[in-house]
Design a protein around this motif. Structure first.
Motif, PDB file in Angstrom:
ATOM      1  N   LYS A  97       0.839  -1.190   0.000  1.00 52.72           N
ATOM      2  CA  LYS A  97       0.000   0.000   0.000  1.00 52.72           C
ATOM      3  C   LYS A  97       0.877   1.243   0.000  1.00 52.72           C
ATOM      4  O   LYS A  97       1.990   1.225   0.492  1.00 52.72           O
ATOM      5  N   PHE A  98       0.315   2.295  -0.529  1.00 52.25           N
ATOM      6  CA  PHE A  98       0.974   3.592  -0.515  1.00 52.25           C
ATOM      7  C   PHE A  98      -0.012   4.625  -0.004  1.00 52.25           C
ATOM      8  O   PHE A  98      -1.213   4.413  -0.006  1.00 52.25           O
ATOM      9  N   ARG A  99       0.519   5.722   0.431  1.00 54.89           N
ATOM     10  CA  ARG A  99      -0.285   6.903   0.705  1.00 54.89           C
ATOM     11  C   ARG A  99       0.468   8.065   0.091  1.00 54.89           C
ATOM     12  O   ARG A  99       1.640   7.925  -0.267  1.00 54.89           O
ATOM     13  N   ASN A 136      -4.958   8.373   1.281  1.00 54.81           N
ATOM     14  CA  ASN A 136      -4.653   7.028   1.784  1.00 54.81           C
ATOM     15  C   ASN A 136      -5.131   5.942   0.838  1.00 54.81           C
ATOM     16  O   ASN A 136      -6.000   6.155   0.006  1.00 54.81           O
ATOM     17  N   GLY A 137      -4.554   4.748   1.011  1.00 54.64           N
ATOM     18  CA  GLY A 137      -5.047   3.550   0.347  1.00 54.64           C
ATOM     19  C   GLY A 137      -4.755   3.443  -1.137  1.00 54.64           C
ATOM     20  O   GLY A 137      -5.562   2.895  -1.879  1.00 54.64           O
ATOM     21  N   ILE A 138      -3.611   3.926  -1.608  1.00 54.55           N
ATOM     22  CA  ILE A 138      -3.275   3.820  -3.023  1.00 54.55           C
ATOM     23  C   ILE A 138      -2.729   2.418  -3.273  1.00 54.55           C
ATOM     24  O   ILE A 138      -1.674   2.061  -2.785  1.00 54.55           O
ATOM     25  N   LYS A 164       4.955  17.010  -8.731  1.00 55.71           N
ATOM     26  CA  LYS A 164       5.913  17.579  -7.773  1.00 55.71           C
ATOM     27  C   LYS A 164       5.259  18.047  -6.475  1.00 55.71           C
ATOM     28  O   LYS A 164       5.945  18.298  -5.491  1.00 55.71           O
ATOM     29  N   ASN A 165       3.932  18.158  -6.468  1.00 55.47           N
ATOM     30  CA  ASN A 165       3.213  18.551  -5.253  1.00 55.47           C
ATOM     31  C   ASN A 165       2.843  17.356  -4.383  1.00 55.47           C
ATOM     32  O   ASN A 165       2.231  17.518  -3.338  1.00 55.47           O
ATOM     33  N   ILE A 166       3.212  16.161  -4.819  1.00 56.95           N
ATOM     34  CA  ILE A 166       2.826  14.938  -4.116  1.00 56.95           C
ATOM     35  C   ILE A 166       4.066  14.217  -3.596  1.00 56.95           C
ATOM     36  O   ILE A 166       5.037  14.038  -4.308  1.00 56.95           O
ATOM     37  N   VAL A 167       4.010  13.815  -2.334  1.00 60.22           N
ATOM     38  CA  VAL A 167       5.058  12.987  -1.729  1.00 60.22           C
ATOM     39  C   VAL A 167       4.447  11.601  -1.508  1.00 60.22           C
ATOM     40  O   VAL A 167       3.508  11.454  -0.728  1.00 60.22           O
ATOM     41  N   VAL A 168       4.964  10.588  -2.216  1.00 63.11           N
ATOM     42  CA  VAL A 168       4.440   9.229  -2.113  1.00 63.11           C
ATOM     43  C   VAL A 168       5.191   8.492  -1.007  1.00 63.11           C
ATOM     44  O   VAL A 168       6.411   8.539  -0.937  1.00 63.11           O
ATOM     45  N   GLU A 169       4.436   7.825  -0.141  1.00 62.08           N
ATOM     46  CA  GLU A 169       5.025   7.089   0.972  1.00 62.08           C
ATOM     47  C   GLU A 169       4.506   5.654   0.971  1.00 62.08           C
ATOM     48  O   GLU A 169       3.314   5.419   0.838  1.00 62.08           O
ATOM     49  N   GLN A 170       5.422   4.717   1.141  1.00 63.77           N
ATOM     50  CA  GLN A 170       5.092   3.301   1.081  1.00 63.77           C
ATOM     51  C   GLN A 170       4.819   2.736   2.468  1.00 63.77           C
ATOM     52  O   GLN A 170       5.458   3.117   3.449  1.00 63.77           O
ATOM     53  N   SER A 171       3.882   1.803   2.536  1.00 61.19           N
ATOM     54  CA  SER A 171       3.658   1.061   3.767  1.00 61.19           C
ATOM     55  C   SER A 171       4.862   0.171   4.014  1.00 61.19           C
ATOM     56  O   SER A 171       5.436  -0.404   3.084  1.00 61.19           O
TER      57      SER A 171
END
Length: 119
Positions: free
Chosen positions: A10-12, A23-25, A38-45
């Motif tokens: 999962k990513f958020r 949430n929940g990508i 560039k306005n988005i910071v992707v974070e991994q579970s």
């Protein structure tokens, strides 16, 4: 150096412009939209849970009563970057050892003040 993303996780995403967490990508096409913005910071579970059973993501702030740490992808895995007295110690610990005694208290986007020294 780019890391390869596998979509069994999962990513958020943090929208810097709107100051909102998405949430929940879990879908590649949704993720692809965010990855190049560039306005988005992707974070991994991390696939791990804190001592209260809450899922841990990159950017989460953990508290284990002695110090706070920030979850980061470091080297070839997830680690906890230790903050003590409001400053980074530049020490990283394997996240798997941190989760047994730590709980999520916030994240670096919504709660950066949690890493500051309290009076």
């Amino acid at each position: 150096m780019m890391r390869e993303y596998k979509f069994r996780t999962k990513f958020r995403a943090w929208n810097k412009k709107d100051k909102k967490m998405i949430n929940g990508i879990q879908n590649f096409f949704s993720f692809r939209e965010f990855f190049f913005d560039k306005n988005i910071v992707v974070e991994q579970s991390t696939g791990l849970k804190d001592k209260n059973g809450k899922e841990i993501y990159e950017g989460d702030i953990l508290d284990n009563r002695e110090y706070k740490s920030v979850v980061e992808f470091y080297g070839c895995g997830f680690s906890a970057k230790i903050y003590f007295g409001g400053k980074s110690t530049h020490q990283h610990f394997d996240l798997r050892g941190e989760v047994l005694t730590s709980k999520i208290v916030g994240d670096i986007h919504n709660n950066p003040n949690l890493l500051e020294v309290s009076d």
